[in-house]
Design an enzyme around this catalytic site. Structure first.
Site, PDB file in Angstrom:
ATOM      1  N   SER A 254       0.791  -1.232   0.000  1.00 52.87           N
ATOM      2  CA  SER A 254       0.000   0.000   0.000  1.00 52.87           C
ATOM      3  C   SER A 254       0.821   1.279   0.000  1.00 52.87           C
ATOM      4  O   SER A 254       0.300   2.331  -0.330  1.00 52.87           O
ATOM      5  CB  SER A 254      -0.958  -0.006   1.189  1.00 52.87           C
ATOM      6  OG  SER A 254      -0.240  -0.222   2.379  1.00 52.87           O
TER       7      SER A 254
ATOM      8  N   HIS B 250      -5.668  -3.894  -1.768  1.00 51.50           N
ATOM      9  CA  HIS B 250      -5.483  -2.870  -2.809  1.00 51.50           C
ATOM     10  C   HIS B 250      -5.553  -3.446  -4.222  1.00 51.50           C
ATOM     11  O   HIS B 250      -5.350  -2.717  -5.194  1.00 51.50           O
ATOM     12  CB  HIS B 250      -4.150  -2.147  -2.607  1.00 51.50           C
ATOM     13  CG  HIS B 250      -4.225  -1.088  -1.555  1.00 51.50           C
ATOM     14  ND1 HIS B 250      -4.839   0.129  -1.759  1.00 51.50           N
ATOM     15  CD2 HIS B 250      -3.783  -1.065  -0.282  1.00 51.50           C
ATOM     16  CE1 HIS B 250      -4.773   0.853  -0.661  1.00 51.50           C
ATOM     17  NE2 HIS B 250      -4.130   0.145   0.259  1.00 51.50           N
TER      18      HIS B 250
ATOM     19  N   LYS C 216     -12.365  -0.583  -0.143  1.00 48.49           N
ATOM     20  CA  LYS C 216     -11.557   0.253  -1.027  1.00 48.49           C
ATOM     21  C   LYS C 216     -12.236   0.365  -2.388  1.00 48.49           C
ATOM     22  O   LYS C 216     -13.232   1.055  -2.495  1.00 48.49           O
ATOM     23  CB  LYS C 216     -10.133  -0.291  -1.071  1.00 48.49           C
ATOM     24  CG  LYS C 216      -9.447  -0.016   0.284  1.00 48.49           C
ATOM     25  CD  LYS C 216      -8.055  -0.542   0.408  1.00 48.49           C
ATOM     26  CE  LYS C 216      -7.442  -0.049   1.715  1.00 48.49           C
ATOM     27  NZ  LYS C 216      -6.713  -1.072   2.449  1.00 48.49           N
TER      28      LYS C 216
HETATM   29  C1  LIG Z   1      -6.693  -1.346   3.905  1.00 52.95           C
HETATM   30  C2  LIG Z   1      -6.089  -2.665   4.110  1.00 52.95           C
HETATM   31  C3  LIG Z   1      -6.656  -3.596   4.996  1.00 52.95           C
HETATM   32  C4  LIG Z   1      -7.823  -3.246   5.857  1.00 52.95           C
HETATM   33  O1  LIG Z   1      -9.019  -3.239   5.143  1.00 52.95           O
HETATM   34  P1  LIG Z   1     -10.300  -2.529   5.781  1.00 52.95           P
HETATM   35  O2  LIG Z   1     -11.435  -3.139   5.052  1.00 52.95           O
HETATM   36  O3  LIG Z   1     -10.140  -1.062   5.555  1.00 52.95           O
HETATM   37  O4  LIG Z   1     -10.286  -2.872   7.233  1.00 52.95           O
HETATM   38  C5  LIG Z   1      -6.088  -4.841   5.104  1.00 52.95           C
HETATM   39  N1  LIG Z   1      -4.999  -5.177   4.371  1.00 52.95           N
HETATM   40  C6  LIG Z   1      -4.414  -4.305   3.526  1.00 52.95           C
HETATM   41  C7  LIG Z   1      -3.222  -4.740   2.730  1.00 52.95           C
HETATM   42  C8  LIG Z   1      -4.943  -3.026   3.373  1.00 52.95           C
HETATM   43  O5  LIG Z   1      -4.365  -2.166   2.539  1.00 52.95           O
END
Ligand SMILES: *Cc1c(COP(=O)(O)O)cnc(C)c1O
Length: 392
Positions: A180, A208, A239
Site C-alpha cells: 500500500s 489494494h 476500497k
Molecule cells: C486497507 C487494508 C486492509 C484493511 O481493510 P479494511 O477493510 O479497511 O479494514 C487490510 N490489508 C491491507 C493490505 C490493506 O491495505
C-alpha cells in the site's frame, strides 16, 4: 480530567517531533473533488479507485435495503444476525473469486485477524513479508504459531525461511497482493512456485488489488492466472468496492472453521443490510462495467507519466498507488500542505508508516478523475515541487 498525564506528555512530544496527526474531515461525499475547510480540492488520497462510493446503483441498493430490512441487524452472525442476504452475497462473492466459499467480516482488518489468529496453532509457522499490512502483523501477534519474517519481496529470503521451517506441521506464507505504500505488486507466481516446492500454504491479502487487478477486479490471483493455487485470499470491500467489509475466499472447510473460531466473526455484530446490499451491487457493477477499471488504469498511466516527466521520484509503483518520494519527513508534509494551497488533497506519509528518509506524498487516482482534473493536479505538483526545490 486527571490521570492521563502520561499520554498528555507523549502527545506533546509527538507534536514537537511533527508526528502528531489531526483528522481532516470531508464536508462532501467522497468523489474526485471533495470539500475540506470550505474549499474544493482534487482528491488524490482516497482508496475509492472506481468511484463506487457514490455510484447511483450502490446508493439505490442501500436505500432499498434500509427500507425493507432496517438500519441494523441486531445480532452477531452466529446468534441471530445472519440474514439471507449475507449468505447470498457470500455465494456471489465465491463465484466471482472462483473459490469454493467466502466469509464476510466487518472489515479487511478483522478478516486478517480472524484467519491468522484462528487457523494456526503451536505446531505451525507463519512466514510473512516484512512490509505486510498492519492488520496482518496484528493477526500474527495473536497466533500461537511460530513466526518468521522474510525480506520484502525477496525470494531468496523466503526460500531460506521455508527451508528453516520443515519441521512445522503447517507453513503459511502471507503476503500483501499490492503493497500500500509503494504500489508494487507481490511476485505471486514466484511465491506460489516456492510454496509448492516446499509444500507450504499461501495467503494473499488483496485489499489494494480487489477491484483493481485481475479480470473484472478479481485480484492478484486472477491477474497472475493462479486460480486454484492460492489457499486463502483476503479482500476488502472498503476500497475499490466502495463500501465496507472484508472477506476470506477459500475452501468450505476454512469458511466453516472461521465461523466456529474467528473471534471478530463470533463476537461482533454483522453488517447492516445497507452495507451488504451495496456490496452485492458493487460486485454486479464490476461485472457490468469493466470500463471503470480500464479508465482507472488509463488515469494511472497518465498521472504517473506526468509526475515522472516533471522529475518526481515515483519509486517502484506498478499500480494506481503512486508515491511521490521526497525523503525528508518535514518536506513531505510541506509538499502536502503546498499542494492543498494549490487545490490538491494528497496526504504526506512519513515514519513510522514508511522507513526513515523515505517520506512521501502518496497519490491514488480514481476512474472518476477527468483529464482536466489530472492536468490541474499535475500543474499543482509542478508549482509546489518547484517552490520547495524538489524538482527544478
Ligand atoms: C486497507 C487494508 C486492509 C484493511 O481493510 P479494511 O477493510 O479497511 O479494514 C487490510 N490489508 C491491507 C493490505 C490493506 O491495505
Amino acid at each position: 480530567m486527571k490521570g492521563f498525564e502520561h499520554i498528555e506528555k507523549e502527545l506533546e512530544e509527538m507534536k514537537e517531533q511533527g508526528l502528531f496527526r489531526s483528522l481532516i474531515p470531508l464536508e462532501s461525499d467522497q468523489k474526485a473533488k471533495v470539500t475540506i475547510d470550505g474549499k474544493e480540492l482534487i482528491q488524490l488520497s482516497s482508496n475509492n479507485y472506481l468511484g463506487l462510493t457514490t455510484h447511483p446503483r450502490l446508493k439505490l441498493a442501500a436505500v432499498r435495503a434500509a427500507d425493507e430490512f432496517g438500519a441494523g441487524t441486531g445480532s452477531v452472525r452466529t446468534i441471530a444476525g445472519t440474514f439471507t442476504m449475507h449468505e447470498e452475497f457470500e455465494k456471489m462473492l465465491a463465484e466471482f473469486k472462483h473459490t469454493e466459499a467466502t466469509l464476510v467480516l466487518q472489515s479487511g482488518f478483522t478478516a486478517n485477524q480472524a484467519v491468522l489468529a484462528s487457523l494456526l496453532s503451536k505446531e505451525d509457522v507463519v512466514i510473512s513479508d516484512e512490509l505486510n499490512h498492519a492488520s496482518i502483523i496484528d493477526g500474527i501477534r495473536l497466533t500461537k504459531a511460530a513466526r518468521k519474517i522474510y525480506k520484502h519481496v525477496d525470494m531468496e529470503s523466503l526460500e531460506e525461511a521455508l527451508k528453516a521451517s520443515k519441521d512445522y506441521r503447517t507453513r503459511l506464507v502471507v503476503t500483501d497482493g499490492v503493497f500500500s505504500m509503494d504500489g508494487n505488486i507481490a511476485p505471486l507466481k514466484e511465491i506460489v512456485e516456492l510454496c509448492e516446492k516446499y509444500d507450504a500454504l499461501i495467503m494473499v491479502d488483496d485489499a489494494h488489488a480487489s477491484g483493481v487487478l485481475g479480470r473484472n477486479g478479481r485480484g492478484t490471483v486472477d491477474h497472475f492466472d493462479l486460480n486454484g493455487r492460492v489457499h486463502i485470499q483476503v479482500g476488502t470491500l472498503s476500497k475499490a468496492v466502495g463500501v465496507l467489509g472484508g472477506y476470506i475466499a477459500s475452501t468450505q472447510a476454512v469458511r466453516d472453521y472461521i465461523i466456529q473460531k474467528g473471534r471478530p466473526f463470533l463476537f461482533s455484530t454483522s453488517h447492516p443490510p445497507t452495507v451488504t446490499a451495496a456490496c452485492q451491487e458493487a460486485i454486479q457493477v464490476l461485472l457490468d462495467e469493466p470500463e471503470l477499471i480500464e479508465k482507472l488504469w488509463e488515469n494511472t498511466r497518465y498521472l504517473k507519466a506526468g509526475l515522472e516527466k516533471l522529475g518526481f521520484d515515483t519509486g517502484k509503483s506498478e499500480t494506481p498507488i503512486t508515491p511521490v518520494i521526497v525523503g525528508d519527513e518535514k518536506k513531505a508534509h510541506e509538499l502536502s500542505d503546498t499542494l492543498k494551497k494549490y487545490g490538491v488533497f494528497a496526504q504526506g506519509i512519513a515514519f513510522p508508516t514508511v522507513a526513515k528518509g523515505q517520506a512521501r506524498v502518496r497519490t491514488i487516482v480514481t476512474a472518476e478523475h477527468t483529464k482536466e482534473l489530472l492536468d490541474e493536479a499535475l500543474a499543482a505538483f509542478e508549482k509546489a515541487g518547484k517552490e520547495l526545490n524538489i524538482i527544478s
